[in-house]
Scaffold this active site. Structure first.
Site, PDB file in Angstrom:
ATOM      1  CG  HIS A  72      -2.051  -0.836   0.989  1.00 42.89           C
ATOM      2  ND1 HIS A  72      -3.151  -0.691   1.962  1.00 42.89           N
ATOM      3  CD2 HIS A  72      -2.291  -1.855   0.083  1.00 42.89           C
ATOM      4  CE1 HIS A  72      -4.206  -1.847   1.380  1.00 42.89           C
ATOM      5  NE2 HIS A  72      -3.562  -2.273   0.534  1.00 42.89           N
ATOM      6  CE1 TYR A 201      -6.531   3.850  10.448  1.00 44.99           C
ATOM      7  CE2 TYR A 201      -6.087   4.015   8.257  1.00 44.99           C
ATOM      8  CZ  TYR A 201      -5.918   3.624   9.372  1.00 44.99           C
ATOM      9  OH  TYR A 201      -4.526   2.660  10.071  1.00 44.99           O
ATOM     10  N   PRO A 293      -5.038   0.534  18.251  1.00 49.21           N
ATOM     11  CG  PRO A 293      -6.842  -0.512  17.485  1.00 49.21           C
ATOM     12  CD  PRO A 293      -6.221   0.199  18.651  1.00 49.21           C
ATOM     13  CE  LYS A 297       3.233   3.278  13.205  1.00 51.51           C
ATOM     14  NZ  LYS A 297       3.590   2.785  12.111  1.00 51.51           N
ATOM     15  CE1 TYR A 385      -1.659   4.222   9.278  1.00 49.71           C
ATOM     16  CE2 TYR A 385      -0.530   2.783   7.450  1.00 49.71           C
ATOM     17  CZ  TYR A 385      -1.522   3.198   8.397  1.00 49.71           C
ATOM     18  OH  TYR A 385      -2.618   2.150   8.296  1.00 49.71           O
TER      19      TYR A 385
END
Length: 390
Positions: A72, A201, A293, A297, A385
């Site tokens: 991704h 998200y 979550p 991580k 990220y």
């Protein structure tokens, strides 16, 4: 029995540590209180940083990951009903993440350990680390009604948040920092194609939502829910209807629904135990820290912990130097707290809090608006990220 390092816990942290130590020439035994099928039955996150993938490459446990994992380049954020893409690859100079389930990582590491002929003791009751404040630590356990003992040089506690390793540390020797969030995540796993090629998200007045995946045919979806909620309150139909309400119109229109094959509610917390070294006992992974979550991580922090620890133990045996093991806690915690901050920030920005007033709600939207409109802000999110360097 005797070995150089006893690892308590056979989750990804313990298994990865065991493989790293093996290729560094350090003998180790894993002791696990559950059976193998139980370990493989746990459904967990599956977004891997490049550093985690490189460690799996190093131990020879990544062939299937490279065949089946999904690379991704970015994520998508939804707020005010509009979707915005964050191009993490561009923002970080080419870095990406790989979507590959934690269960699959565990399976691959188990296979690698078995192929190397290394010892793992499953179904071990009353596992107890002992005498780690001296130079002759040992681990005792009961199996089939008989008490066994393993003498060792070091003990690695990789047995999770509820494990015995951290509980064995005297209370006055450890500090614990915690924030419990007033909501949980209701998660559903389904044999359906993902609604989007990348994770979505969503910030919504009804609560946070996340669209994730495990493969091109298996999807993982989450809804923010009450902390005291129960899966019995959520039929599949109710879950899908609520998810559609929180998504943007395009995603809601493309969502493919189906029967759930797993459904659970997970509470969210931030937790850190300091230090991560007590004499000859080390903590790694969830035994030392928990992150919500939202920032993906948890597994990746466990991987960085065991990287630092394995290198330190290699230096101890190969170079007769204790510098690495003495510095382990400080080095690991520096990265842990940065990941804690990022996960807290993502959680605070994207979730609905019951006590949020109008001012705070506007601040959340202003934060998101700034984030998607600023290259600097996008870069800051992206570099965290995809994973900060070790």
């Amino acid at each position: 029995m005797r070995t150089q390092v006893v690892i308590i816990g056979s989750g990804p942290a313990g298994l990865l540590l065991g493989q790293l130590l093996h290729i560094y020439g350090v003998d180790n035994i894993i002791v696990e209180r559950k059976d193998r099928d139980y370990i493989l039955g746990r459904i967990r996150a599956g977004v891997l940083e490049q550093g985690t993938v490189k460690l799996l490459d190093e131990v020879g446990a990544s062939a299937r990951l490279h065949r089946e994992g999904l690379i991704h380049d970015g994520i998508e954020l939804v707020f005010d009903g509009v979707r915005h893409r964050i191009d993490m690859k561009e923002a970080t100079g080419g870095k990406t993440v790989t979507v590959y389930g934690q269960t699959e990582v565990t399976h691959d590491l188990m296979d690698a350990r078995a192929a190397a002929g290394l010892t793992t003791i499953y179904d071990a009751d009353q596992v107890t680390p002992r005498d780690f404040d001296g130079d002759k630590p040992r681990v005792t356990y009961v199996k089939d009604g008989t008490t066994h003992e393993i003498a060792c040089d070091f003990i690695a506690g990789c047995d999770g948040f509820h494990g015995i390793s951290r509980q064995s540390v005297p209370a006055d020797a450890i500090r614990q920092f915690e924030r419990v969030y007033p909501f949980g995540w209701l998660g559903v796993l389904s044999e359906t194609p993902p609604v989007s090629p990348e994770l979505i998200y969503t910030k919504h007045d009804r609560g946070f939502a996340l669209c994730s995946m495990r493969s091109q045919t298996r999807s993982r979806y989450y809804l923010q829910c009450r902390l005291d909620d129960h899966v019995d309150n959520w039929s599949d139909e109710k879950f899908w209807d609520e998810l559609k309400r929180r998504l943007d119109p395009e995603a809601a229109g493309h969502l493919v629904t189906g029967p759930s094959i797993e459904k659970s509610i997970a509470p969210l917390r931030s937790f850190v135990a300091e230090p991560m070294k007590f004499g000859r006992l080390f903590l790694a992974g969830d035994a030392a820290h928990i992150v919500p979550p939202t920032g993906a991580k948890g597994l990746n922090l466990a991987a960085s912990d065991v990287h630092y620890l394995s290198v330190a133990l290699r230096e101890f045996y190969a170079e007769k130097s204790a510098a690495g093991i003495d510095a382990y806690s400080t080095k690991a915690l520096a990265r842990v707290w940065k990941a804690e901050r990022f996960s807290w920030w993502m959680t605070s920005m994207l979730h609905h809090f019951a006590d949020t007033d109008e001012f705070s709600a506007r601040i959340q939207i202003a934060e998101l608006t700034y984030l998607v409109g600023s290259k600097a802000a996008t870069a800051a999110l992206s570099e965290n990220y995809v994973g900060l360097p070790y």
